[in-house]
Write an enzyme that holds these catalytic residues in place. Structure first.
Site, PDB file in Angstrom:
ATOM      1  N   CYS A 269      48.573   4.188  -4.824  1.00 33.27           N
ATOM      2  CA  CYS A 269      47.553   3.579  -3.982  1.00 33.27           C
ATOM      3  C   CYS A 269      47.793   2.077  -3.905  1.00 33.27           C
ATOM      4  CB  CYS A 269      46.157   3.906  -4.451  1.00 33.27           C
ATOM      5  SG  CYS A 269      45.944   3.798  -6.203  1.00 33.27           S
ATOM      6  N   GLY A 270      49.033   1.720  -3.710  1.00 28.14           N
ATOM      7  CA  GLY A 270      49.372   0.320  -3.497  1.00 28.14           C
ATOM      8  C   GLY A 270      49.048  -0.545  -4.700  1.00 28.14           C
TER       9      GLY A 270
END
Lengths: 292, 135
Positions: free
Chosen positions: A91-92
């Site tokens: 998720c980055g």
């Protein structure tokens, strides 16, 4: 020169990666909408609660012997840092950013000579904090069983914080989470939970009248402060969930785009190589024919 | 009555109701109280009980648990941890849950489990008590 078959394999593998990232992006987008709705739906309660508490707290200012959750223990020696992160990766920068924020605070507190204890929510943050501060982590909350966050899910965390505060295990508690602003921006926020702090501007103007309290002020405060803690935790978990999905969506979007770029580049190389191979073969045949 | 009271019912999960009504009867810890427009500012904690919303003919009854009510010049806000229309309350389901909860209390292996189970049971007993009174 890369072999044609290798190139073909790489293209297929990047293509399937792209399929996955694309699917993850769509899933994150639909989950984001739900998470965002949930976060927005929870806002009125938390805001009203804060308003009431702010007016109550402002009328208690200057009085000695207020509830401990509001007044604090009078010390700041033991600091509890609660770090809320996600259960899943990909998720980055979501988890990294939260952990980075928490880490900064922890090291500055340690430098000031304070005793720092850590509570983690979500395994991603726990894993990366364990390396440096393993001995300081006193509790971990696993949220992996939670599919859709309900108010009850914040309960165990609240109960734990309240009981260890009562037992005098810490003086100040700060929660780290990512506040959801948009799918592109999430702001890492440090919120002081205990002792509770309120914005003075939230106080509702009563036009000179004063509240009647049933039962009296102290009792209401005592009942509301623990509840407020639960609500604030619940709200930050919701914000966190929305941020996680937003962050994942953006990350997966750029991953999909990168994969596309990579496929284009590989395909160009593949075609060039193919042409080169054909040319080569032709040259071989022609020079073979000439030699006869 | 020309002017109406602005009433909001909020649970931690969402805003359940936000309308203008004639009167609301709130189950406060120190007794029920009715709120009409221009009521003096009050903050009161709630007990588990029935909240009555009067608007027009038939009052609407809701079961609320935990939380508090705030009256300010803007209207009445009830923050309840749990709230549901009385007609949606399924008595049999609650009784079945209570039976399970009682078994959990009996089966609890350590103190923590016992405390947990007791909490669940107390909540159900409280709600059922209110229902008995209402019936």
């Amino acid at each position: 020169m890369a072999n044609l078959k290798d190139l073909r394999n790489r293209i297929t593998s990047v293509q399937s990666t792209q399929k996955i990232t694309k699917a993850m992006k769509m899933v994150a987008a639909s989950k984001l909408r739900r998470a965002q709705e949930a976060a927005e739906a929870a806002r009125p309660y938390a805001e009203r609660m804060e308003n009431v508490l702010a007016s109550l707290a402002s009328s208690m200012v200057g009085q000695v012997g207020g509830p401990k959750l509001l007044a604090g223990t009078g010390r700041q020696d033991i600091q509890l840092i609660v770090v809320a992160t996600s259960e899943r990766g990909l998720c980055g920068g979501f988890n990294t950013n939260i952990v980075k924020g928490a880490r900064k605070k922890i090291s500055s507190l340690i430098a000031e000579g304070k005793d720092v204890k850590i509570v983690t929510i979500g395994k991603k943050g726990a894993a990366s904090l364990k390396r440096d501060y393993g001995s300081r982590i006193i509790k971990h909350f696993d949220m992996s069983h939670v599919k859709r966050l309900a108010y009850g899910d914040a309960g165990p965390i609240t109960d734990y914080l309240l009981s260890s505060y009562e037992a005098g295990e810490f003086d100040v508690c700060t929660l780290f989470y990512a506040k959801f602003q948009s799918a592109l921006t999430q702001i890492v926020t440090a919120q002081q939970m205990i002792p509770a702090s309120f914005d003075e501007e939230n106080v509702v103007d009563l036009g000179g009248a004063a509240y009647d309290y049933e039962p009296d002020e102290t009792e209401i405060l005592e009942a509301l402060l623990p509840r407020n803690l639960g609500v604030q935790i619940f709200r930050s978990l919701l914000e966190n969930a929305a941020s996680e999905q937003g962050s994942r969506m953006t990350a997966m979007d750029s991953a999909t785009r990168n994969a596309g770029d990579m496929i284009d580049a590989l395909r160009t190389t593949y075609n060039r190589t193919r042409q080169a191979v054909i040319t080569n073969e032709l040259i071989e045949i022609i020079s073979g024919a000439e030699a006869l | 009555m020309a002017e109406k009271l602005h009433f909001e019912l909020v649970s931690p999960e969402k805003l359940l109701m936000s309308t203008d009504v004639d009167m609301v009867v709130v189950p406060g810890v120190e007794g029920d109280f009715g709120v009409l427009i221009n009521h003096a500012p009050v903050v009161s904690t709630l007990r588990t009980g029935i909240l009555e919303v009067h608007n027009g003919d038939e009052p609407q009854q809701l079961l609320v648990r935990g939380g508090f009510a705030e009256v300010n010049p803007e209207g009445l806000t009830v923050l309840a941890e749990e709230a549901m229309p009385l007609s949606d309350v399924d008595r049999e389901a609650l009784e079945a849950e209570l039976k399970n909860a009682n078994e959990d209390v009996a089966d609890a292996k350590d103190e923590k489990q016992l405390a947990e189970a007791n909490k669940v049971r107390d909540r159900l007993v409280e709600i059922l008590g209110v229902l008995d009174l209402a019936a």
